[in-house]
Design a protein around this motif. Structure first.
Motif, PDB file in Angstrom:
ATOM      1  N   ALA A 225       0.818  -1.221   0.000  1.00  0.00           N
ATOM      2  CA  ALA A 225       0.000   0.000   0.000  1.00  0.00           C
ATOM      3  C   ALA A 225       0.848   1.266   0.000  1.00  0.00           C
ATOM      4  CB  ALA A 225      -0.929   0.004   1.206  1.00  0.00           C
ATOM      5  N   GLY A 226       2.167   1.128   0.057  1.00  0.00           N
ATOM      6  CA  GLY A 226       3.059   2.279   0.008  1.00  0.00           C
ATOM      7  C   GLY A 226       3.150   3.064   1.290  1.00  0.00           C
ATOM      8  N   ARG A 227       2.985   2.393   2.424  1.00  0.00           N
ATOM      9  CA  ARG A 227       3.013   3.098   3.718  1.00  0.00           C
ATOM     10  C   ARG A 227       4.434   3.356   4.222  1.00  0.00           C
ATOM     11  NH1 ARG A 227      -1.488   2.913   7.199  1.00  0.00           N
ATOM     12  NH2 ARG A 227      -0.077   2.578   8.967  1.00  0.00           N
ATOM     13  N   PHE A 228       5.436   2.737   3.603  1.00  0.00           N
ATOM     14  CA  PHE A 228       6.799   2.833   4.118  1.00  0.00           C
ATOM     15  C   PHE A 228       7.729   3.515   3.119  1.00  0.00           C
ATOM     16  CE2 PHE A 228       5.177  -1.241   6.031  1.00  0.00           C
ATOM     17  CZ  PHE A 228       4.977  -0.730   7.294  1.00  0.00           C
ATOM     18  N   ALA A 229       8.773   4.123   3.675  1.00  0.00           N
ATOM     19  CA  ALA A 229       9.796   4.766   2.855  1.00  0.00           C
ATOM     20  C   ALA A 229      10.994   3.829   2.717  1.00  0.00           C
ATOM     21  CB  ALA A 229      10.239   6.088   3.492  1.00  0.00           C
ATOM     22  N   LEU A 230      11.579   3.782   1.538  1.00  0.00           N
ATOM     23  CA  LEU A 230      12.681   2.868   1.280  1.00  0.00           C
ATOM     24  C   LEU A 230      13.874   3.158   2.179  1.00  0.00           C
ATOM     25  CD1 LEU A 230      13.728   0.537  -0.417  1.00  0.00           C
ATOM     26  CD2 LEU A 230      14.529   2.205  -2.115  1.00  0.00           C
ATOM     27  N   ASP A 231      14.145   4.457   2.461  1.00  0.00           N
ATOM     28  CA  ASP A 231      15.311   4.786   3.273  1.00  0.00           C
ATOM     29  C   ASP A 231      15.103   4.484   4.750  1.00  0.00           C
ATOM     30  OD1 ASP A 231      13.426   6.709   3.653  1.00  0.00           O
ATOM     31  OD2 ASP A 231      14.780   8.428   3.452  1.00  0.00           O
ATOM     32  N   GLU A 232      13.879   4.062   5.133  1.00  0.00           N
ATOM     33  CA  GLU A 232      13.620   3.636   6.510  1.00  0.00           C
ATOM     34  C   GLU A 232      13.381   2.128   6.541  1.00  0.00           C
ATOM     35  OE1 GLU A 232      14.023   5.679   8.803  1.00  0.00           O
ATOM     36  OE2 GLU A 232      13.373   7.696   8.265  1.00  0.00           O
ATOM     37  N   TRP A 233      14.159   1.398   5.745  1.00  0.00           N
ATOM     38  CA  TRP A 233      13.915  -0.030   5.568  1.00  0.00           C
ATOM     39  C   TRP A 233      13.972  -0.814   6.866  1.00  0.00           C
ATOM     40  CZ3 TRP A 233      17.612  -3.303   7.315  1.00  0.00           C
ATOM     41  CH2 TRP A 233      18.913  -2.796   7.461  1.00  0.00           C
ATOM     42  N   GLY A 234      14.729  -0.354   7.819  1.00  0.00           N
ATOM     43  CA  GLY A 234      14.850  -1.088   9.079  1.00  0.00           C
ATOM     44  C   GLY A 234      13.551  -1.183   9.842  1.00  0.00           C
ATOM     45  N   ALA A 235      12.611  -0.275   9.544  1.00  0.00           N
ATOM     46  CA  ALA A 235      11.346  -0.236  10.274  1.00  0.00           C
ATOM     47  C   ALA A 235      10.305  -1.198   9.713  1.00  0.00           C
ATOM     48  CB  ALA A 235      10.787   1.191  10.265  1.00  0.00           C
ATOM     49  N   TRP A 236      10.557  -1.764   8.526  1.00  0.00           N
ATOM     50  CA  TRP A 236       9.522  -2.611   7.929  1.00  0.00           C
ATOM     51  C   TRP A 236      10.050  -3.826   7.171  1.00  0.00           C
ATOM     52  CZ3 TRP A 236      10.040  -2.878   2.629  1.00  0.00           C
ATOM     53  CH2 TRP A 236      10.780  -1.857   2.015  1.00  0.00           C
TER      54      TRP A 236
END
Length: 307
Positions: free
Chosen positions: A269-280
């Protein structure tokens, strides 16, 4: 065994179908939609439904009832229904409830406030309802198994699956331990600052449980998973009851798979940012963890009951 499981699944379907019809007729307590405390409605796949959806629940329960009582149909219908009940309808809050429960039990002993969190917060009715759905799915799956023992689950497959289940959670563990130490592994410094009030300590707590669970998973292939070790007073040298390992391992396999599927839905669904990969990203591998743990658990159980 099959008859007992089939009857239990039929009773569950009858009761839950009645509950669905009652919600559609106005009974309070519909566990999804507007009555769900989920703040943004993004956790459950049924978040957009209304109590009128209870008629569909009743129809689904009727199909489950017929499937539980009709052995020939169960091979073709039971497993898809069980998958929906066990893996699709629940969401990541099931895992959070399990994670919070030990903390809530020991918090009064150590005087921890936990932000005022209670068991009602960890296990609101919508999450308890998820447990009911999982129960129904497991009963139907047990009915479909019918006592058969697949030759697919060999000891070799069980060992390999156990190793996978022990390794996969380590990426998640490393990120959460790093955050607790102030290291922004896979996230920005700004993201890390958002959890300085103790959130990352809770993340480290979850990560530690994940790592310990990985170690315990190896017990499904080791002698100490069948015979209690010498250092356990009163139990040393005795055989480990198979269900003592199978029940918790199977339940954990379910909740981590469900949580991982929730993160995958959010990612799509595009809820995450690629540069915050550690969170998801680490959580997106949890379905692999869950499948490997389930495979190792089934292999362990079949090996134990055959010996």
């Amino acid at each position: 065994m099959r008859t007992l499981a089939s009857r239990a699944a039929a009773v569950w379907a009858l009761l839950y179908g009645g509950l669905g019809a009652a919600w559609a007729l106005g009974l309070p307590g519909y566990p999804w939609g507007a009555s769900d405390p989920d703040p943004d409605g993004a956790l459950s796949v049924l978040s957009a439904t209304t109590p009128r959806f209870g008629w569909w629940i009743a129809a689904f329960a009727l199909l489950t009832l017929v499937t539980a009582l009709t052995h020939r149909a169960s091979l073709f219908v039971a497993w898809p229904i069980a998958v929906v009940l066990v893996l699709v309808i629940p969401d990541s809050r099931l895992m959070m409830g399990v994670a919070y429960t030990p903390l809530l039990l020991v918090a009064p002993v150590f005087g921890w406030g936990l932000g005022g969190a209670t068991f009602a917060d960890a296990w609101p009715w919508p999450v308890l309802n998820q447990l009911l759905c999982v129960l129904g799915g497991l009963l139907l799956a047990a009915s479909a198994l019918g006592g058969g023992r697949s030759q697919v689950f060999t000891p070799t497959l069980g060992r390999r699956a156990a190793y996978v289940a022990a390794v996969v959670p380590l990426v998640y563990c490393l990120t959460r331990w790093a955050w607790a130490l102030g290291i922004p592994l896979g996230v920005s410094q700004e993201f890390l600052a958002e959890g300085e009030g103790g959130l990352w300590l809770f993340g480290a707590y979850l990560a530690t449980f994940g790592a310990l669970g990985g170690v315990l998973t190896l017990g499904l292939t080791q002698r100490w998973g069948e015979i209690f070790p010498r250092w356990i007073p009163g139990l040393r040298g005795r055989r480990v009851p198979p269900l003592l390992a199978v029940i918790p391992a199977g339940f954990v396999a379910i909740i981590i798979t469900v949580a991982g599927l929730t993160y995958i839905r959010w990612t799509i669904a595009g809820r995450f940012a690629l540069d915050e990969w550690g969170a998801w990203l680490p959580e997106c591998f949890w379905p692999i963890w869950g499948a490997a743990l389930a495979t190792a658990t089934v292999s362990y159980y079949l090996r134990r009951v055959r010996s």
